[in-house]
Enzyme design. Structure first.
Site, mmCIF file in Angstrom:
data_model
loop_
_atom_site.group_PDB
_atom_site.id
_atom_site.type_symbol
_atom_site.label_atom_id
_atom_site.label_comp_id
_atom_site.label_asym_id
_atom_site.label_seq_id
_atom_site.Cartn_x
_atom_site.Cartn_y
_atom_site.Cartn_z
ATOM 1 N N GLY A 160 1.876 -0.574 3.462
ATOM 2 C CA GLY A 160 2.762 0.498 3.886
ATOM 3 C C GLY A 160 4.229 0.259 3.612
ATOM 4 N N CYS A 161 5.077 0.906 4.409
ATOM 5 C CA CYS A 161 6.513 0.958 4.137
ATOM 6 C C CYS A 161 7.209 -0.392 4.273
ATOM 7 C CB CYS A 161 7.174 1.980 5.057
ATOM 8 S SG CYS A 161 6.587 3.670 4.827
ATOM 9 N N ASN A 162 6.635 -1.324 5.035
ATOM 10 C CA ASN A 162 7.256 -2.641 5.158
ATOM 11 C C ASN A 162 6.953 -3.541 3.974
ATOM 12 O OD1 ASN A 162 4.654 -2.531 7.039
ATOM 13 N ND2 ASN A 162 4.689 -4.540 6.073
ATOM 14 N N ALA A 163 6.010 -3.147 3.108
ATOM 15 C CA ALA A 163 5.400 -4.059 2.139
ATOM 16 C C ALA A 163 6.338 -4.539 1.040
ATOM 17 C CB ALA A 163 4.174 -3.404 1.512
ATOM 18 N N MET A 368 10.018 -1.501 7.880
ATOM 19 C CA MET A 368 9.046 -1.368 8.954
ATOM 20 C C MET A 368 7.905 -0.463 8.509
ATOM 21 S SD MET A 368 11.967 0.508 9.238
ATOM 22 C CE MET A 368 12.999 -0.485 10.295
#
Length: 381
Positions: A160-163, A368
């Site tokens: 996801g967006c933290n990756a 995050m």
């Protein structure tokens, strides 16, 4: 009688601190960054009309979220001119086509920016969440770009967006053990390939937020690392340390569910996500700075994931930041929407292009996403 003298505590504190020193050259350094998007760009107002959204609440979600424009690849139209419902197979094909195209464009632009050649790349980490492929984007990009077949590679999928910061950690670790060799991080997200159009508020929140785009970041340790902004700019920043934190009680707050009726995956965002992220932001940053001798006020540059207006506000309030601190985060949100794993690199590129970074400055990268996870990294320019 001696006149009293007022002591300026802030000035004294500054004078007693040592002059900023450059980070050791052996540390991994961020050489340069570049971004790319698909060709079609839409305003939010265009989208509510194109998608025939008539519900006032859903229109409000689209028009009041701090986003003005996004790059998207909308579904094909049927013979009546209406958007056709895409199958999961068609969405995966879109994910592959757009991911490879924008990812490759970002890599080429990044290499041009740092004056390197495709043949210089020795390691590639590809990050994505908007679809699942085997072989993954790392192999597809090596083939598309013509990288050497012995290029080492890694795929980071589904985080996801933290990756993006998870991928950067892998790139930095590899670069640290392979001095003078060039490593690349590529975040390629075709969020258009992860949409369900069913008229519900759940999917409307997702559909109003995410956009398509890719970003590439070059990393190397040792030797001449150059400058990300060209001659006369601050040196390429060193990656000093990273910090991770999982909000365990909110593990399901951001997730993919299988939608039986639609026959495809549907992304879910809990309304409590901004508050959970905000409530735990201090923990992550305090952990990141522990042992460095730095305080939050010593951080000159904040590059935070453009996760949504409420997420940005929650981070700003809980970390005591200003709107100016998060100007690039907010402007990327305005111009692109949430680009998932590559969002922070779009903001980082704007920071470099602004020309305000100075030698010795410290910066924080913060992302995050699902888990619920908060990732952070400390840089020194």
């Amino acid at each position: 009688m001696t006149a009293s003298k007022t002591i300026d505590i802030e000035r004294l504190d500054h004078e007693l601190r040592p002059e900023p020193r450059s980070a050791p050259s052996a540390l991994p350094r961020l050489l340069g960054v570049a971004t790319a998007n698909p060709p079609d760009r839409y305003s939010q107002r265009e989208l509510v009309d194109l998608l025939n959204i008539t519900d006032a609440k859903i229109r409000g979600v689209f028009l009041n979220g701090g986003i003005e424009t996004r790059y998207l690849t909308l579904p094909p139209r049927d013979r009546d001119g209406a958007f056709r419902v895409e199958t999961q197979g068609e969405l995966l094909a879109k994910h592959r086509t757009q991911g490879v195209r924008t990812g490759a464009a970002a890599v080429r632009a990044c290499l041009r920016r740092i004056g390197s050649d495709i043949r210089d790349v020795r390691y590639l980490v590809a990050v994505t969440t908007t679809g699942f492929l085997t072989p993954g984007f790392s192999a597809l990009l090596i083939d598309e770009l013509g990288l050497d077949p012995d290029t080492a590679r890694l795929d980071v999928v589904g985080m996801g967006c933290n990756a993006g910061l998870n991928g950067l950690a892998a790139v930095a670790n590899w670069a640290a053990t392979h001095p003078d060799e060039l490593a690349l991080l590529v975040c390629a997200e075709a969020c258009s390939a992860a949409y369900v159009f069913d008229g519900t508020m759940r999917t409307a929140v997702v559909n109003s937020l995410f956009g398509d785009g890719a970003a590439a970041l070059a990393v190397r340790s040792g030797g001449d690392t150059g400058a990300p902004g060209g001659p006369g700019s601050a040196p390429a920043p060193a990656l000093l340390t990273t910090s991770s934190y999982m909000i365990r009680h909110a593990v399901g707050a951001m997730r993919y569910d299988w939608d039986e009726d639609a026959g495809k995956f549907s992304f879910y965002l809990d309304k409590e996500v901004p508050y959970e992220v905000g409530a735990h932001a201090e923990i992550v940053i305090d952990k990141l700075l522990r042992g460095t001798g730095l305080r939050r006020r010593d951080i000159a540059h904040w590059t935070v994931h453009s996760g949504g207006k409420k997420v940005i506000d929650a981070v700003k309030i809980n970390l005591g930041l200003t709107s100016n601190d998060l100007r690039h985060t907010s402007s990327v949100m305005r111009d692109f929407g949430n680009l998932s794993s590559g969002s922070f690199l779009f903001s980082y590129q704007r920071l470099l292009e602004e020309g305000k970074v100075r030698r010795g400055d410290h910066g924080v990268l913060m992302t995050m996403g699902p888990g619920s996870q908060i990732e952070s990294a400390l840089l020194q320019f």
